[in-house]
Design an enzyme around this catalytic site. Sequence first.
Site, mmCIF file in Angstrom:
data_model
loop_
_atom_site.group_PDB
_atom_site.id
_atom_site.type_symbol
_atom_site.label_atom_id
_atom_site.label_comp_id
_atom_site.label_asym_id
_atom_site.label_seq_id
_atom_site.Cartn_x
_atom_site.Cartn_y
_atom_site.Cartn_z
ATOM 1 N N SER A 174 0.869 -1.250 -0.076
ATOM 2 C CA SER A 174 -0.083 0.154 -0.063
ATOM 3 C C SER A 174 0.797 1.136 0.142
ATOM 4 O O SER A 174 0.637 2.110 0.807
ATOM 5 C CB SER A 174 -1.083 0.056 1.176
ATOM 6 N N ARG A 189 7.263 6.527 -4.293
ATOM 7 C CA ARG A 189 7.802 6.852 -3.105
ATOM 8 C C ARG A 189 7.235 6.240 -2.089
ATOM 9 O O ARG A 189 6.373 5.506 -2.153
ATOM 10 C CB ARG A 189 7.348 8.506 -3.070
ATOM 11 N N ASP A 227 -5.038 -2.207 -2.702
ATOM 12 C CA ASP A 227 -6.188 -2.760 -1.789
ATOM 13 C C ASP A 227 -7.665 -2.644 -2.267
ATOM 14 O O ASP A 227 -8.590 -3.298 -1.787
ATOM 15 C CB ASP A 227 -6.084 -1.644 -0.400
HETATM 16 MG MG MG Z 1 -8.018 -0.922 4.429
#
Ligand code: MG
Length: 520
Positions: A174, A189, A227
């Site tokens: 993530s 990044r 996600d």
């Molecule tokens: Mg979440």
Amino acid sequence: MSGLVVRYSSSPRSDPACQIHLSHIYLTGGNKMTLLEEAQRVADEFEFTSEQLKTAVVEFRRLMDLGLKNNDEAMTMIPTFVSDVPTGTEKGTFLALDIGGTNLRVCSIHLQGDGTFHLVQSKSAIPKAMMIGSSHDLFSFIAERIESFIREHHEDKFDCTEPEHMLQLGFTFSFPVNQTAVNKGVVLRWTKGFNIPDAVGVDVVDLLQRAIDAKSLPVKVAALVNDTVGALMARAYAAPKGTESLIGAIFGTGTNGAYVENMENVHKLEKAEHQTPTMVINTEWGAFDNAMRVLPATPYDNALDHASVNPGYQMYEKRISGMFLGEIFRQAIISLTTASDPGMGGASLFNGEASKQLNLPFSLDTSVLSAISEDESPDLATVKKVVQEQLGVSAGLEAIETLQAVQLVSRAIGRRAARLSAIALCAIISASGRLSSSPTSKVDIGVDGSVVEFYPNFEEMVREAIREVLGEEKEGRLTFGLAKDGSGVGAALCALMARKQQEMGIRYSADELLKEKGEI
Ligand code: MG
Ligand code: ADP
């Protein structure tokens, strides 16, 4: 003393072209505003009308199309190279790895082929030193955790030498990456307290696979997973039979969505030989309308944006997601503590007092809004408690009007967030044409994140806004389902889909497919 007081606000409500409009005119002296009227005035600033919704949906569709054509749009519309969503009949055992915050999670998921699964997992905290060290140290640490997990749960796999029999792993990472294949993505990044400079510009799947291979583990990293895509896959697998999921949407710390697009609309991809008809697109819709053509801007939104680390960016996300609603609320409440000039007889929230907590930027969590908004008791006991404990205020709380004023503002902010969320959903649903294809067709949406899960009536408010745009009949053919654990079962399903695609001879990669080479 009496006089005409004119208030201006910069929120373009009914006319988007109008930058300044009259928000309120009232007479002071004889007709002083009550606290509740003041609070209602602030709440009204968060109104987002049906007309505004419809205009915004048109703009969202315009920006979707732009993002599907060009490589450098703010709403990026990232091809994920996952060609479709699962049906619920998939079977097998897969690994999932999730790194994205404070914890590292390794799971194995056994898909039972009937929309259900078994999951075992181990969680460990990532040592602070690993978050700011070298990529070698971080990924060796991750490989160690994977090793001890497999030793405990899949010892038999250590005998396996053929790659196709190894455990396939879906990797939820993530952080911002430029994904160029189902199993390839370059780190753009680091965020959230991580800083590993040597990994920037490097393929994160390659970093992980090398660390795994260095320990000779029977694991193949099959898919790199965002996600939102995980949420879509998890819901599609678990949704009731006959329900086809179109969108995976996150309303948590941030907001984003992924959906199934027809390949012929993804103009920035060249036609591939073994092309599948569809591909999952990660929209990055948090960046919708950074140009502020259709989004509302109250003085509180503007103050938040100025105080943020990225003014002018993620403007949609800043009006919807958990990271920001608490701060919008704080700004609005502060304005009410200073709302009226006491000399003119007006009322001020908390007798004009703002606590140290209330004066601290970004000090309020969105769960505060949930707790305040859902209190239906006649004495608003929860509101009072939250104001005392979370806002650190005690003045003026003996008056029910004070508590009502706080609740009015909180509900207005939550309601606007839900209505704004409907923009993205309406645009994607109508662009897909799925509800128009037959009078009985249905569309399913998988949602995840604490805001949609816990803010009172969030889904119902989203539905109300959708009704205003698409009509009651179409809204009635939508189903919503919580897509829990996209980074576990969703990532496992991505690994499965990736393997299936490979078996079918589909090897999408952006290096081959993206037009205008050199821009990726
Ligand atoms: Mg979440
Ligand atoms: P993540 O986005 O990291 O996956 P969540 O989906 O739990 O995690 O979202 C966290 C965000 O949700 C935080 O910004 C927090 O302010 C907000 N949040 C937490 N609890 C609630 C709640 N009860 N109601 C509304 N928002 C909440």
